[in-house]
Design a protein around this motif. Structure first.
Motif, PDB file in Angstrom:
ATOM      1  N   LEU A 188       0.824  -1.209   0.000  1.00 59.01           N
ATOM      2  CA  LEU A 188       0.000   0.000   0.000  1.00 59.01           C
ATOM      3  C   LEU A 188       0.862   1.264   0.000  1.00 59.01           C
ATOM      4  O   LEU A 188       0.587   2.214  -0.736  1.00 59.01           O
ATOM      5  CB  LEU A 188      -0.918   0.006   1.225  1.00 59.01           C
ATOM      6  N   ILE A 189       1.896   1.290   0.823  1.00 63.33           N
ATOM      7  CA  ILE A 189       2.754   2.473   0.913  1.00 63.33           C
ATOM      8  C   ILE A 189       3.500   2.698  -0.397  1.00 63.33           C
ATOM      9  O   ILE A 189       3.592   3.825  -0.900  1.00 63.33           O
ATOM     10  CB  ILE A 189       3.750   2.331   2.083  1.00 63.33           C
ATOM     11  N   ARG A 190       4.021   1.609  -0.974  1.00 64.29           N
ATOM     12  CA  ARG A 190       4.784   1.732  -2.236  1.00 64.29           C
ATOM     13  C   ARG A 190       3.887   2.248  -3.362  1.00 64.29           C
ATOM     14  O   ARG A 190       4.243   3.205  -4.064  1.00 64.29           O
ATOM     15  CB  ARG A 190       5.382   0.379  -2.617  1.00 64.29           C
ATOM     16  N   VAL A 191       2.722   1.633  -3.527  1.00 62.96           N
ATOM     17  CA  VAL A 191       1.811   2.045  -4.602  1.00 62.96           C
ATOM     18  C   VAL A 191       1.255   3.440  -4.317  1.00 62.96           C
ATOM     19  O   VAL A 191       1.094   4.260  -5.223  1.00 62.96           O
ATOM     20  CB  VAL A 191       0.662   1.020  -4.766  1.00 62.96           C
ATOM     21  N   GLY A 192       0.967   3.735  -3.043  1.00 62.25           N
ATOM     22  CA  GLY A 192       0.455   5.050  -2.683  1.00 62.25           C
ATOM     23  C   GLY A 192       1.430   6.154  -3.014  1.00 62.25           C
ATOM     24  O   GLY A 192       1.051   7.218  -3.510  1.00 62.25           O
ATOM     25  N   LYS A 193       2.725   5.921  -2.764  1.00 64.45           N
ATOM     26  CA  LYS A 193       3.752   6.924  -3.097  1.00 64.45           C
ATOM     27  C   LYS A 193       3.908   7.057  -4.601  1.00 64.45           C
ATOM     28  O   LYS A 193       4.006   8.163  -5.140  1.00 64.45           O
ATOM     29  CB  LYS A 193       5.087   6.530  -2.464  1.00 64.45           C
ATOM     30  N   THR A 194       3.952   5.925  -5.293  1.00 68.38           N
ATOM     31  CA  THR A 194       4.154   5.937  -6.749  1.00 68.38           C
ATOM     32  C   THR A 194       3.023   6.670  -7.458  1.00 68.38           C
ATOM     33  O   THR A 194       3.256   7.443  -8.389  1.00 68.38           O
ATOM     34  CB  THR A 194       4.259   4.494  -7.283  1.00 68.38           C
ATOM     35  N   HIS A 195       1.787   6.426  -6.992  1.00 63.87           N
ATOM     36  CA  HIS A 195       0.614   7.004  -7.663  1.00 63.87           C
ATOM     37  C   HIS A 195       0.018   8.178  -6.898  1.00 63.87           C
ATOM     38  O   HIS A 195      -1.106   8.587  -7.159  1.00 63.87           O
ATOM     39  CB  HIS A 195      -0.429   5.914  -7.892  1.00 63.87           C
ATOM     40  N   ARG A 196       0.757   8.680  -5.910  1.00 63.77           N
ATOM     41  CA  ARG A 196       0.391   9.889  -5.171  1.00 63.77           C
ATOM     42  C   ARG A 196      -1.018   9.810  -4.594  1.00 63.77           C
ATOM     43  O   ARG A 196      -1.860  10.678  -4.843  1.00 63.77           O
ATOM     44  CB  ARG A 196       0.525  11.114  -6.070  1.00 63.77           C
ATOM     45  N   SER A 197      -1.260   8.779  -3.829  1.00 64.62           N
ATOM     46  CA  SER A 197      -2.556   8.600  -3.176  1.00 64.62           C
ATOM     47  C   SER A 197      -2.382   8.727  -1.665  1.00 64.62           C
ATOM     48  O   SER A 197      -1.942   7.782  -1.008  1.00 64.62           O
ATOM     49  CB  SER A 197      -3.148   7.224  -3.522  1.00 64.62           C
TER      50      SER A 197
END
Length: 301
Positions: free
Chosen positions: A136-145
């Motif tokens: 969640l943290i990795r994807v959230g940072k990558t996609h700015r969520s």
């Protein structure tokens, strides 16, 4: 197309967080039932908050990804910050529930029943949560969520809880000091409160239109410097982050004799460079003749 794919991935992760959090909560409550440990009960109570937070994050992310309309011409991105603030509050509430249970158990601590089975079940829940939190943290940072990142940090605080509980309960079993069970729960609760405060403060900063991170601002400046040929420079640079969107605005100074068409060519070049440096950036450029006085207190280039 890339944005649609990114939005779809974020929504899918937010959705699958709901059944996963329910499953982890069930495992932790089984571990508590097996052992009777107040620390494991506290761990399970935090996971009930994870379920609520996952549901809220899913619906808020869906809303935040709605396209701009006449009522919200800049989009709905900031809705994610409300979810993140709520999640931070829920983290703190979970910690307070843990403190309540732990303090109540201090006068009469009990040794665990079936400790090996209970700790094994709780460890499994912790491993699942750890893998999910990092995703969640990795994807959230990558996609700015912000909502996805907040959910990831929330789950990660749950992993810290589970790890601390596991170590503490092993010590309680080995030493025979039952008091370690509620004391451990209190220490974990204090750490969770700290994590919740970090999530809240970060989200409030987003609601307050905080500027982009220093490394992103440097990328913006570099893109402008390399692509402002023909102009006399840029001043009053401003930036802000709203969920997945980044907004950049600045004044472009040009010779008074320059035509609108020539100034427009420079603006197009700058916009393309900024979109390349920070994908998804919304750029606003105000063109000014050379004899105009600089505005405001924005960053100078």
């Amino acid at each position: 197309m890339a944005t649609e794919s990114s939005n779809g991935l974020v929504k899918r992760l937010a959705f699958w967080g709901i059944p996963l959090s329910i499953g982890v909560m069930a495992l932790k409550l089984v571990a508590w039932k097996v052992t009777g440990s107040v620390a494991l009960l506290s761990d399970g109570l935090e996971s009930t908050v994870n379920v609520v937070a996952a549901v809220v994050a899913f619906f808020v992310i869906r809303y935040a990804q709605k396209p701009a309309d006449s009522s919200h011409p800049y989009g709905h991105h900031k809705a994610e910050y409300f979810s993140a603030v709520l999640e931070g509050v829920l983290i703190v509430v979970a910690a307070l529930l843990i403190l309540q249970e732990a303090v109540a158990a201090l006068p009469n601590p009990k040794l665990l029943e079936a400790p090996v089975l209970g700790l094994a079940i709780n460890s499994l829940a912790g491993v699942i949560n750890g893998a999910w939190a990092l995703t969640l943290i990795r994807v959230g940072k990558t996609h700015r969520s912000p909502a996805l990142q907040a959910d990831g940090h929330h789950v990660l605080s749950d992993v810290v809880t589970s790890g601390g509980v596991l170590i503490g309960l092993v010590l309680a079993i080995v030493t025979g000091y039952a008091i370690l069970d509620p004391l451990l729960a209190i220490l974990v609760a204090l750490n969770i409160i700290f994590q919740g405060w970090k999530v809240i403060s970060h989200s409030v900063a987003g609601l307050m239109d905080q500027a982009v991170e220093p490394e992103e601002e440097e990328a913006i400046k570099q893109a402008i410097k390399e692509n402002c040929e023909g102009s006399l420079g840029v001043h009053y640079l401003r930036s802000r982050r709203a969920g997945a969107a980044t907004f950049v605005a600045f004044d472009l100074v040009v010779p008074s004799s320059m035509t609108v068409g020539d100034a427009h060519v420079i603006c197009d070049r700058l916009e393309m460079a900024l979109h390349k440096a920070l994908p998804g950036t919304r750029v606003t450029i105000h063109v000014e003749p050379e004899n105009e006085m600089a505005h405001g207190n924005g960053v100078e280039i």
